[in-house]
Each structure stands twice: as C-alpha cells, then as structure tokens.
Design an enzyme around this catalytic site. Structure first.
Site, PDB file in Angstrom:
ATOM      1  CD  GLU A 261      -2.460  -1.787  -0.071  1.00 18.92           C
ATOM      2  OE1 GLU A 261      -2.752  -0.979  -0.641  1.00 18.92           O
ATOM      3  OE2 GLU A 261      -2.753  -3.089  -0.028  1.00 18.92           O
ATOM      4  CE1 TYR A 348      -4.695  -6.788  -8.154  1.00 17.64           C
ATOM      5  CE2 TYR A 348      -2.802  -6.251  -6.344  1.00 17.64           C
ATOM      6  CZ  TYR A 348      -4.215  -5.907  -6.777  1.00 17.64           C
ATOM      7  OH  TYR A 348      -5.196  -5.288  -6.263  1.00 17.64           O
TER       8      TYR A 348
HETATM    9  N1  BES Z   1      -5.850  -1.383  -4.263  1.00 14.04           N
HETATM   10  C1  BES Z   1      -5.899  -2.624  -3.943  1.00 14.04           C
HETATM   11  C2  BES Z   1      -7.085  -2.907  -3.002  1.00 14.04           C
HETATM   12  C3  BES Z   1      -8.282  -2.916  -3.734  1.00 14.04           C
HETATM   13  C4  BES Z   1      -8.302  -3.678  -5.016  1.00 14.04           C
HETATM   14  C5  BES Z   1      -9.581  -2.535  -3.310  1.00 14.04           C
HETATM   15  C6  BES Z   1      -9.460  -3.924  -5.833  1.00 14.04           C
HETATM   16  C7  BES Z   1     -10.469  -2.780  -4.255  1.00 14.04           C
HETATM   17  C8  BES Z   1     -10.460  -3.318  -5.571  1.00 14.04           C
HETATM   18  C9  BES Z   1      -4.783  -2.721  -2.812  1.00 14.04           C
HETATM   19  O1  BES Z   1      -3.426  -2.072  -3.200  1.00 14.04           O
HETATM   20  C10 BES Z   1      -4.416  -4.104  -2.836  1.00 14.04           C
HETATM   21  O2  BES Z   1      -4.099  -4.624  -3.880  1.00 14.04           O
HETATM   22  N2  BES Z   1      -4.500  -4.839  -1.351  1.00 14.04           N
HETATM   23  C11 BES Z   1      -4.261  -6.258  -1.500  1.00 14.04           C
HETATM   24  C12 BES Z   1      -3.278  -6.734  -0.985  1.00 14.04           C
HETATM   25  C13 BES Z   1      -1.757  -6.642  -2.062  1.00 14.04           C
HETATM   26  C14 BES Z   1      -0.618  -7.075  -0.831  1.00 14.04           C
HETATM   27  C15 BES Z   1      -1.767  -7.313  -2.981  1.00 14.04           C
HETATM   28  C16 BES Z   1      -5.206  -6.868  -0.738  1.00 14.04           C
HETATM   29  O3  BES Z   1      -6.224  -6.229  -0.172  1.00 14.04           O
HETATM   30  O4  BES Z   1      -5.483  -7.999  -0.784  1.00 14.04           O
HETATM   31 ZN    ZN Z   2      -2.478  -2.551  -4.662  1.00  9.87          ZN
END
Ligand code: BES
Ligand code: ZN
Length: 569
Positions: A261, A348
C-alpha cells in the site's frame, strides 16, 4: 444509528470553454437540491439507474456559474459507506463507519465525476456523534475535533489532486500511536498497542521506497487498522492507508501488505492509470516495488518467497482462463464491464513480472533510475499503457533494436498468456517445503511432522506447505497438522486460512469449529471467498457452509457477500 451521511457536496468546476451543463456520477444517493454558490436553485435531472454505473446527475449551468452545491443523502445500505454496529468492532462499544471507493464506489457516497482519468482536491467538514474520531485521506486540521451541536466536527484538506477512488473516510473510537517522524497508526484502543508493534517497520519501508521511487510527496504516511469486516488486506488511501486487522499476527510476518500500500504512493496515487483497462500500470508497478521493499528490508529470500506465491496465483489464473484468453493480457478490454473484474493476478503478478523482465534485460543500474524518472515525469498525471510503452522506448530502451526485441514489450502488454522466457522466481526454502509436502502426502503417517523439522518453519513456509498438500490426508495426519498449526502459529491469519482450506477440502470435521470462528471473526474477501468455495466442494461442507453463512453474512461487506451468495446461496 441512522447509518446515513447527509450533507452538501460543493464542486468547483473548471471548464474550458464554459459548459452549459455538468454531469456527475451518483449511485444510491438521494438528491434533495442543487444550487449555485449564492444559493440559487439549479435545475437538474437524474438519469435511469444503471446496475454498475448508477445514475447520471445532470445539472444545468447558467452562464457564469462555476460552483454547484448538491444537497444529498446516502442510503443506509448503499455500498460506498459501511456502517458497523458496536458488535462489529474490537471494542464492542461504539459504532464504526468506513468508506471504500475503489473501483467506482465513491459515487455511492459523494456526487462527483467519479472517473479514473480525472483528479480533484478536496476540503471536508465531517460532523459525527460524540465519542468518535473521524479520519480521512487528507491533512487532519482538527485532530481532536471541535464540539458542533450534539456532535463533534472534524476538518480535512487534501491540496494535491487525486483520483476520486482515493477520497476516504472512517470514524470510530480511535487511538493514535506515532511510529516515526512521518508515520503512525490509528486503531481502536483495544488494538493500538499490537498495531504499533506489528507495523514498527513502516518508517524503514518508506525510506526503502523513497530510495527507489523518489521523495514521498504526500507528507504523512499513517495507517488505519479497520474492524474485522474490512474486505481487503489493505487500501492505499493517500496519507492514510487502510489495513485489515488480520495483519496483526504478532510476529510482523504479514506486513508485506503495508509495503504494497505504501508503494502505491507512486504508482496509482501519483501516476494514475488513465482507464481501468490500464489497471496493471497501478498494481503491476506496485507489486514490483513491494517485492523490492521486502528485499531491501528482509533480504532476497523473503522477497523470493513472496514472488513465488504470486506466480503460483498467476499460473492458476492463466490456467483457469486459458493462455489465449483476452483477459490474460495486461492491457484489458473492459468495455461495458464492471472495472472490479480487473482485480486478478494478471495486472498484479504478470504486470510485476514484465517489469522484472525489463529489469533483467537492462540491469538494475539502469532500470532503477528509469523507474524513478517515470514517476517524476508523470507525477499527478493519468497515463495510458501506450504512453508507458513510448516512454520506455524513449527513456530506457532508446533505439537499441536488439534490446527492444529482447524485452518485447508489446508481447507482454497486448498479447495473452505469459511469455515463455518470463522471469521465474525460485526460493530454496520453499522448494525444501515442497519436498516435505510431497513426502508427507506420500505417506499416511504424521511422523515427518513429529520429527520436528517444521517447528523451525516461518509462517511463510507453513503456509506454502499447507497449500502444497493435496486434500485427503489421513485423519492422523490432519490431527497432527491441526496441533502443529495451533501450537506454532495460532494467530497468523494466512497460516490459519491455508490450514482451514485444506481441512475443509479434506472434509475434516474436527476443524469445523475453528472454521466457523474464523469465518465469523473477519470478513476479508481473500480468506472468506475461497474458504466457502472449499466447503462447497462437498455436500457435507456445503451444508455446514450454509449454516455458518446464515450467521456470518451480516458481518461481510456487500461485495464479499454477493460473491458468497453465488457459492452457497
Ligand atoms: N488497491 C488494492 C485494493 C483493492 C483492489 C480494493 C481492488 C478494491 C478493489 C490494494 O492495493 C491491494 O491490492 N490490496 C491487496 C494486498 C496486496 C498485498 C496484494 C489486498 O487487499 O489483498
Ligand atoms: Zn494494490
């Protein structure tokens, strides 16, 4: 208790040439009136509701009007704000509310132009019942609030232009602990000491990120620990990252979410994809930086483990869709679809792998300065995938035809599947764990666990071991796993999740009580959805899942509940 936000959104418009009307996004909002800055009513119409986009609010603009003031209220069960009764918090005494705007949910609590390619600054005054503290993704001008009528008022200011999905609000009984000069953590009083210890590395993470991506431009980098029903691991709200309490393992083993984040302070928040089809420019760059932060703080082996996990998910996703499926391209075609469908391992992990491939081709000595310059050249701008490819050619690969051929950026971005020469992460520790899992699965006894090699395993190794085991071990083995997990890592949500999924897929009834506790104690989609899916694989599990879900459903965020509805009904 009204579970409702009522207020005024005052929008200063910059239009060139002057516009005759402005169209705002709304969803599940009731619009009471629209006026100009002097209180003169403006005429408006609300379009027909679209299930994804909501309703367009069209406001007529008489000549010279540059500010529209929309008086509105949210609906108690709209999806933009999540209202929790005291039972849904750690303290259990005060209610809690939080917003979630990503991808297009800000329109569910603020009427505005909720489009990824647009940026806005904001000022906010939030009045809330006494005893609660409100926080936002902005400068906190009145940290303790000031009395206002029967409640307390908090003021905020975000002077840097951000995309609307990053406007964020939360309020509850909150305490704060500083971590470093620019960093600190907000959490319910019952959790704040644990949070301070868990996230003690935040300042060092920030320094590692800055060393790669350039100065942190947002002033503060605080964390907010949300109640258990927060549906994500983390959300990169500027100045105030939201994180799940499931990260509080007590051993700092799950903090890569915080690194992730924090990394978004550059890709995503500073340099924003122009459209949701370009989402990989956000998450792919962020995962790449996340891995590099882990490497800088905890060493290459830890980073390699994380990269291996990611690649396993990527392989599974490509297998699910098929290697020629258009949704395995980095640049997605989302026309007419909810942008939430873009959230898969493709942007990702394939995104990060592409950057790894470029890094490998040119070496870090050239790649690192390029990456930093990319953020500098495009700060506070929206960028397309094509613009990135042009920038890459101009500023890094520049005219070296052999290098361009080797990187083959267009192949990575516009073609499906993963190139066969993609970087393949390897972790010696995880390979040892995989061998142990094979040996364990090949026998029916639990002797290899008793021999004790596993007691030295990190949570990462345990998690990988459990994920590598096929369902259907013997009862003796499952019992031994159960004991080992609850002895070595009782509070680690990732280990617990991996164990419970295996146990449910193996129809191991003694783990049912633990599964029920886990599913009613937190609502993180990453855990909840696959665990119900694992239960739904057998008739026994499906029955138990329905029983648990009847109790647990009110705890979950609407997007998580919708997914579980589809699985267990
Ligand atoms: N921006 C995302 C969270 C998100 C993505 C919220 C899509 C709603 C829709 C955040 O940066 C994220 O990817 N969080 C991941 C953790 C990360 C370490 C891969 C999560 O929440 O699992
Ligand atoms: Zn993210």
């Amino acid at each position: 208790n009204a579970r409702q936000l009522r207020g005024r959104a005052s929008l200063d418009l910059r239009t060139a040439p002057p516009a005759a009307a402005v169209v705002l996004d709304t969803k599940e909002l009731r619009i009471h009136a629209v006026a100009d800055e002097r209180g003169r009513l403006l005429s408006f119409t609300l379009g027909a509701p679209d299930p994804v986009l909501g309703r367009a609010l069209t406001v007529e603009l008489p000549a010279g009007v540059t500010r529209v003031v929309v008086e509105y209220e949210t609906s108690p069960d709209g999806n933009g704000l999540v209202w929790l009764a005291p039972e849904g918090t750690a303290g259990g005494e005060h209610p809690f509310v939080f917003s979630h705007g990503h991808a297009i949910l800000t329109r569910n609590w603020i009427p505005t132009q909720d489009s990824l390619g647009l940026r806005q600054t904001y000022d906010a005054r939030i009045t809330i019942q006494r005893g609660l503290t409100a926080v936002m993704s902005a400068e906190h001008l009145t940290p303790a609030g000031v009395p206002h009528g029967a409640g307390r008022r908090f003021e905020f200011r975000m002077t840097q232009p951000i995309p609307t999905y990053l406007i964020a609000l939360a309020a509850g009984e909150l305490a704060f602990r500083p971590l470093g000069a620019r960093t600190g953590v907000f959490a319910e009083p019952a959790l704040v000491e644990r949070a301070r210890d868990e996230f003690a590395d935040l300042e060092r993470m920030l320094a590692a990120a800055e060393a790669m991506a350039g100065p942190y431009r947002w002033g503060r980098a605080d964390l907010l620990v949300l109640p258990p029903s927060f549906p994500f691991g983390g959300m990169e709200n500027p100045r105030l990252t939201f994180v799940s309490p499931t990260l509080l393992a007590g051993d700092r083993s799950l903090t890569t979410v915080v690194a992730h984040e924090l990394a978004h302070a550059w890709p995503g928040n500073l340099v924003t994809p122009a459209t949701w089809s370009d989402f990989w420019l956000n998450e792919g760059f962020t995962v790449y930086l996340e891995l590099r932060i882990n490497e800088a703080l905890y060493g290459a082996e830890r980073a390699a483990m994380l990269e291996v996990y990611g690649h396993r998910e990527l392989e599974a996703q490509v297998e699910r869709l098929g290697a020629t499926h258009p949704d395995t391209r980095l640049h997605l075609d989302l026309a007419g679809r909810d942008p939430a469908v873009a959230v898969t391992a493709i942007p990702y992990v394939k995104g990060a792998a592409f950057l790894r491939a470029v890094e490998r081709a040119v070496g870090r000595a050239r790649f690192d300065p390029y990456l930093r310059s990319w953020f500098d050249r495009h700060a506070f701008q929206s960028v397309t995938t094509d613009a990135f490819l042009r920038d890459l050619r101009e500023h890094l690969l520049g005219g070296d035809a052999e290098l361009e051929r080797r990187v083959d950026a267009r192949r990575w971005v516009y073609e499906p599947g993963v190139p066969s020469d993609a970087p393949r992460p390897a972790s010696a520790a995880l390979e040892r764990v995989e061998a142990a899992a094979r040996a364990f699965a090949a026998s029916t006894s639990a002797r290899s666990l008793e021999a004790g090699a596993t007691s030295a395993w990190t949570p990462q190794e345990w998690r990988h071991f459990l994920d590598a085991l096929p369902p259907g071990s013997s009862d003796e083995q499952l019992r031994a796993l159960d004991e080992a997990v609850s002895r070595d890592h009782p509070n680690n949500s990732e280990v617990l999740f991996a164990w419970l999924r295996l146990a449910m897929r193996s129809q191991y009834a003694p783990a049912l009580a633990a599964a029920e506790r886990f599913l009613t104690a937190q609502g993180r989609g990453k855990f909840v959805k696959p665990l119900y899916a694992a239960m739904a694989e057998s008739e026994w599990g499906a029955r138990e899942a329905r029983r648990i879900y009847r109790v647990a459903r009110p705890l979950y965020h609407a997007t998580v509940a919708a997914a579980v509805d589809a699985m267990v009904g």
